[in-house]
Design a protein around this motif. Sequence first.
Motif, PDB file in Angstrom:
ATOM      1  N   ILE A  99       0.856  -1.185   0.000  1.00 40.88           N
ATOM      2  CA  ILE A  99       0.000   0.000   0.000  1.00 40.88           C
ATOM      3  C   ILE A  99       0.887   1.229   0.000  1.00 40.88           C
ATOM      4  O   ILE A  99       1.729   1.411   0.881  1.00 40.88           O
ATOM      5  CB  ILE A  99      -0.929   0.009   1.233  1.00 40.88           C
ATOM      6  N   ASN A 100       0.701   2.066  -1.007  1.00 32.71           N
ATOM      7  CA  ASN A 100       1.467   3.298  -1.118  1.00 32.71           C
ATOM      8  C   ASN A 100       0.721   4.383  -0.342  1.00 32.71           C
ATOM      9  O   ASN A 100      -0.300   4.910  -0.787  1.00 32.71           O
ATOM     10  CB  ASN A 100       1.611   3.686  -2.592  1.00 32.71           C
ATOM     11  N   VAL A 101       1.239   4.720   0.830  1.00 30.90           N
ATOM     12  CA  VAL A 101       0.589   5.681   1.714  1.00 30.90           C
ATOM     13  C   VAL A 101       0.497   7.055   1.050  1.00 30.90           C
ATOM     14  O   VAL A 101      -0.519   7.742   1.176  1.00 30.90           O
ATOM     15  CB  VAL A 101       1.334   5.767   3.070  1.00 30.90           C
ATOM     16  N   ALA A 102       1.516   7.453   0.318  1.00 30.91           N
ATOM     17  CA  ALA A 102       1.498   8.758  -0.362  1.00 30.91           C
ATOM     18  C   ALA A 102       0.375   8.799  -1.399  1.00 30.91           C
ATOM     19  O   ALA A 102      -0.309   9.819  -1.547  1.00 30.91           O
ATOM     20  CB  ALA A 102       2.849   9.043  -1.020  1.00 30.91           C
ATOM     21  N   LYS A 131      -7.192  13.583  -0.851  1.00 29.43           N
ATOM     22  CA  LYS A 131      -7.247  15.034  -1.047  1.00 29.43           C
ATOM     23  C   LYS A 131      -7.888  15.421  -2.376  1.00 29.43           C
ATOM     24  O   LYS A 131      -8.445  16.498  -2.515  1.00 29.43           O
ATOM     25  CB  LYS A 131      -5.837  15.621  -0.961  1.00 29.43           C
ATOM     26  N   THR A 132      -7.797  14.541  -3.366  1.00 30.99           N
ATOM     27  CA  THR A 132      -8.393  14.855  -4.674  1.00 30.99           C
ATOM     28  C   THR A 132      -9.877  14.529  -4.713  1.00 30.99           C
ATOM     29  O   THR A 132     -10.603  15.068  -5.556  1.00 30.99           O
ATOM     30  CB  THR A 132      -7.704  14.087  -5.820  1.00 30.99           C
ATOM     31  N   LEU A 133     -10.348  13.664  -3.834  1.00 34.04           N
ATOM     32  CA  LEU A 133     -11.746  13.255  -3.849  1.00 34.04           C
ATOM     33  C   LEU A 133     -12.637  14.083  -2.924  1.00 34.04           C
ATOM     34  O   LEU A 133     -13.768  13.710  -2.675  1.00 34.04           O
ATOM     35  CB  LEU A 133     -11.858  11.767  -3.490  1.00 34.04           C
ATOM     36  N   ALA A 147      -4.148  21.362  -8.535  1.00 38.47           N
ATOM     37  CA  ALA A 147      -3.225  20.604  -9.386  1.00 38.47           C
ATOM     38  C   ALA A 147      -1.781  20.889  -8.991  1.00 38.47           C
ATOM     39  O   ALA A 147      -0.954  19.967  -8.924  1.00 38.47           O
ATOM     40  CB  ALA A 147      -3.461  20.951 -10.853  1.00 38.47           C
ATOM     41  N   SER A 148      -1.471  22.140  -8.718  1.00 31.62           N
ATOM     42  CA  SER A 148      -0.103  22.496  -8.308  1.00 31.62           C
ATOM     43  C   SER A 148       0.277  21.820  -7.002  1.00 31.62           C
ATOM     44  O   SER A 148       1.401  21.333  -6.845  1.00 31.62           O
ATOM     45  CB  SER A 148       0.031  24.007  -8.158  1.00 31.62           C
ATOM     46  N   ALA A 198       3.127  18.672  -6.222  1.00 31.97           N
ATOM     47  CA  ALA A 198       4.168  18.813  -5.206  1.00 31.97           C
ATOM     48  C   ALA A 198       4.054  17.761  -4.102  1.00 31.97           C
ATOM     49  O   ALA A 198       4.877  17.741  -3.185  1.00 31.97           O
ATOM     50  CB  ALA A 198       4.100  20.212  -4.595  1.00 31.97           C
ATOM     51  N   SER A 199       3.073  16.875  -4.204  1.00 30.85           N
ATOM     52  CA  SER A 199       2.882  15.849  -3.171  1.00 30.85           C
ATOM     53  C   SER A 199       4.002  14.804  -3.244  1.00 30.85           C
ATOM     54  O   SER A 199       4.634  14.618  -4.287  1.00 30.85           O
ATOM     55  CB  SER A 199       1.527  15.175  -3.351  1.00 30.85           C
TER      56      SER A 199
END
Length: 71
Positions: free
Chosen positions: A4-7, A14-16, A26-27, A31-32
């Motif tokens: 599982i990729n936590v990032a 955050k996108t949902l 988007a910016s 940067a995430s």
Amino acid sequence: CLHINVAAINLLGKTLVFDPQGRISASEALASPYFAPYHDPTDEPTAEKVFDGNCDGSYCSDDVWKSKLYV
């Protein structure tokens, strides 16, 4: 074994967000930590014009949406 990729999970959360004011931009997404290997701030232009998806409360045809998107 499940990896599982936590990032990725954090970014997805955050996108949902339903409220556009609370949703990640988007910016910010670029940067995430998830996109760290691909992130290049010198080659990530931002739009000069903010997208307005408002059709005055009425139905928008495909042609109207295309004209709004490609202006």
